[in-house]
Write a protein that holds these residues in place. Structure first.
Motif, PDB file in Angstrom:
ATOM      1  N   GLU A 196      31.847  90.972  41.303  1.00  0.00           N
ATOM      2  CA  GLU A 196      32.993  90.766  40.417  1.00  0.00           C
ATOM      3  C   GLU A 196      33.916  89.649  40.914  1.00  0.00           C
ATOM      4  OE1 GLU A 196      35.527  91.496  37.069  1.00  0.00           O
ATOM      5  OE2 GLU A 196      33.406  91.786  37.501  1.00  0.00           O
ATOM      6  N   VAL A 197      34.173  89.585  42.211  1.00  0.00           N
ATOM      7  CA  VAL A 197      35.044  88.534  42.743  1.00  0.00           C
ATOM      8  C   VAL A 197      34.410  87.163  42.519  1.00  0.00           C
ATOM      9  CG1 VAL A 197      36.121  87.584  44.827  1.00  0.00           C
ATOM     10  CG2 VAL A 197      36.178  90.049  44.399  1.00  0.00           C
ATOM     11  N   ARG A 198      33.099  87.049  42.762  1.00  0.00           N
ATOM     12  CA  ARG A 198      32.407  85.761  42.544  1.00  0.00           C
ATOM     13  C   ARG A 198      32.472  85.372  41.070  1.00  0.00           C
ATOM     14  NH1 ARG A 198      28.439  83.031  45.269  1.00  0.00           N
ATOM     15  NH2 ARG A 198      29.802  83.588  46.977  1.00  0.00           N
ATOM     16  N   ARG A 199      32.255  86.320  40.187  1.00  0.00           N
ATOM     17  CA  ARG A 199      32.312  86.032  38.758  1.00  0.00           C
ATOM     18  C   ARG A 199      33.703  85.533  38.369  1.00  0.00           C
ATOM     19  NH1 ARG A 199      33.757  88.110  34.171  1.00  0.00           N
ATOM     20  NH2 ARG A 199      34.475  90.081  35.013  1.00  0.00           N
ATOM     21  N   LEU A 200      34.745  86.174  38.887  1.00  0.00           N
ATOM     22  CA  LEU A 200      36.113  85.750  38.575  1.00  0.00           C
ATOM     23  C   LEU A 200      36.428  84.379  39.171  1.00  0.00           C
ATOM     24  CD1 LEU A 200      37.963  89.160  39.009  1.00  0.00           C
ATOM     25  CD2 LEU A 200      37.410  87.984  36.851  1.00  0.00           C
ATOM     26  N   LEU A 201      35.967  84.126  40.393  1.00  0.00           N
ATOM     27  CA  LEU A 201      36.171  82.816  41.018  1.00  0.00           C
ATOM     28  C   LEU A 201      35.496  81.723  40.192  1.00  0.00           C
ATOM     29  CD1 LEU A 201      37.052  80.891  43.296  1.00  0.00           C
ATOM     30  CD2 LEU A 201      34.975  81.584  44.539  1.00  0.00           C
ATOM     31  N   LEU A 202      34.252  81.955  39.800  1.00  0.00           N
ATOM     32  CA  LEU A 202      33.544  80.946  39.005  1.00  0.00           C
ATOM     33  C   LEU A 202      34.182  80.763  37.630  1.00  0.00           C
ATOM     34  CD1 LEU A 202      29.795  81.508  39.907  1.00  0.00           C
ATOM     35  CD2 LEU A 202      31.447  79.913  40.890  1.00  0.00           C
ATOM     36  N   LEU A 234      41.580  81.775  49.714  1.00  0.00           N
ATOM     37  CA  LEU A 234      40.653  80.798  50.274  1.00  0.00           C
ATOM     38  C   LEU A 234      41.444  79.744  51.043  1.00  0.00           C
ATOM     39  CD1 LEU A 234      38.439  80.389  47.085  1.00  0.00           C
ATOM     40  CD2 LEU A 234      37.866  81.690  49.150  1.00  0.00           C
ATOM     41  N   ASP A 235      40.776  79.045  51.926  1.00  0.00           N
ATOM     42  CA  ASP A 235      41.395  78.035  52.778  1.00  0.00           C
ATOM     43  C   ASP A 235      41.903  76.866  51.928  1.00  0.00           C
ATOM     44  OD1 ASP A 235      42.095  76.139  54.661  1.00  0.00           O
ATOM     45  OD2 ASP A 235      40.166  76.188  55.706  1.00  0.00           O
ATOM     46  N   GLU A 236      43.214  76.674  51.876  1.00  0.00           N
ATOM     47  CA  GLU A 236      43.807  75.607  51.064  1.00  0.00           C
ATOM     48  C   GLU A 236      43.523  74.213  51.603  1.00  0.00           C
ATOM     49  OE1 GLU A 236      47.824  76.109  49.447  1.00  0.00           O
ATOM     50  OE2 GLU A 236      47.716  78.205  50.127  1.00  0.00           O
ATOM     51  N   THR A 237      43.138  74.097  52.868  1.00  0.00           N
ATOM     52  CA  THR A 237      42.813  72.767  53.386  1.00  0.00           C
ATOM     53  C   THR A 237      41.579  72.195  52.694  1.00  0.00           C
ATOM     54  OG1 THR A 237      41.482  73.593  55.244  1.00  0.00           O
ATOM     55  CG2 THR A 237      43.849  73.255  55.643  1.00  0.00           C
ATOM     56  N   TRP A 293      43.449  68.854  38.511  1.00  0.00           N
ATOM     57  CA  TRP A 293      42.523  69.579  39.385  1.00  0.00           C
ATOM     58  C   TRP A 293      43.101  69.930  40.754  1.00  0.00           C
ATOM     59  CZ3 TRP A 293      37.323  66.591  38.324  1.00  0.00           C
ATOM     60  CH2 TRP A 293      36.852  66.931  37.054  1.00  0.00           C
ATOM     61  N   PRO A 294      43.739  69.008  41.474  1.00  0.00           N
ATOM     62  CA  PRO A 294      44.243  69.384  42.808  1.00  0.00           C
ATOM     63  C   PRO A 294      45.249  70.538  42.780  1.00  0.00           C
ATOM     64  CG  PRO A 294      44.166  66.996  42.594  1.00  0.00           C
ATOM     65  CD  PRO A 294      43.903  67.563  41.225  1.00  0.00           C
ATOM     66  N   ASP A 295      46.222  70.478  41.877  1.00  0.00           N
ATOM     67  CA  ASP A 295      47.226  71.549  41.817  1.00  0.00           C
ATOM     68  C   ASP A 295      46.602  72.870  41.375  1.00  0.00           C
ATOM     69  OD1 ASP A 295      49.250  69.857  42.656  1.00  0.00           O
ATOM     70  OD2 ASP A 295      49.930  69.407  40.614  1.00  0.00           O
ATOM     71  N   ALA A 318      42.884  78.690  45.194  1.00  0.00           N
ATOM     72  CA  ALA A 318      42.746  79.030  46.625  1.00  0.00           C
ATOM     73  C   ALA A 318      43.704  80.157  46.983  1.00  0.00           C
ATOM     74  CB  ALA A 318      43.006  77.806  47.493  1.00  0.00           C
ATOM     75  N   GLN A 319      44.915  80.061  46.517  1.00  0.00           N
ATOM     76  CA  GLN A 319      45.907  81.102  46.811  1.00  0.00           C
ATOM     77  C   GLN A 319      45.516  82.432  46.158  1.00  0.00           C
ATOM     78  OE1 GLN A 319      49.521  79.240  45.465  1.00  0.00           O
ATOM     79  NE2 GLN A 319      49.649  77.909  47.269  1.00  0.00           N
TER      80      GLN A 319
END
Length: 166
Positions: free
Chosen positions: A101-107, A143-146, A130-132, A138-139
């Motif tokens: 479920e997390v992967r589906r939501l991320l995608l 996920l790592d914001e760098t 895209w960057p913003d 990421a937040q």
């Protein structure tokens, strides 16, 4: 780190969410524009693959499945394919790890980032956003914001569309 904008190894279902996020952002930053194709009515639509372009989810789909998708239209974005109604949709779901479920939501969020369709998602995004938007994703997913800063340095600019790709 691979500079290849196409999926270097797979299936992406086996990747961590951070690896998926990094790969998609690197791909989009290098490509610099949406993957859009023209419709018969003269409009445009986002596509998983169009010529050498790939969308945020398209860059994660195995080359074999992309080839088999070529010329076919999925009327439902792949991240919404549950339950799957065809064997190709089932393979896509497994290839991308959509059972998680997390992967589906991320995608889904990454696809929204790329597509930016107000008709489908309610909010319009363009490549300059895209960057913003990637930072917000990421937040949201811890996920790592760098990764965002690496993919989209301060001097990054979207590319102009070329040829039949719009």
């Amino acid at each position: 780190m691979s500079t290849d904008i196409y999926r270097p190894e797979g299936p992406s279902a086996n990747w961590s969410d951070e690896k998926v996020f990094r790969h998609v952002l690197q791909h989009l930053a290098q490509q610099g524009r949406q993957c859009r194709s023209r419709t018969g009515s003269g409009g445009t639509v986002c596509a998983y693959r169009f010529g050498k372009l790939r969308c945020a989810v398209g860059c994660l789909i195995s080359p074999d499945l992309l080839k088999r998708l070529n010329g076919q239209i999925l009327y439902t974005p792949v991240v919404h394919l549950q339950p799957c109604s065809s064997s190709l949709e089932k393979e896509l779901s497994e290839d991308l790890g959509l059972q998680d479920e997390v992967r589906r939501l991320l995608l889904r969020e990454l696809q929204h980032l790329h597509d930016g369709s107000p008709l489908v998602y309610g909010t319009a995004y363009s490549p300059s956003d895209w960057p913003d938007r990637a930072r917000a994703i990421a937040q949201e997913f811890d996920l790592d914001e760098t990764i965002v800063d690496e993919a989209f340095p301060a001097d990054w600019k979207p590319k102009a569309f070329e040829g039949d790709a719009v």
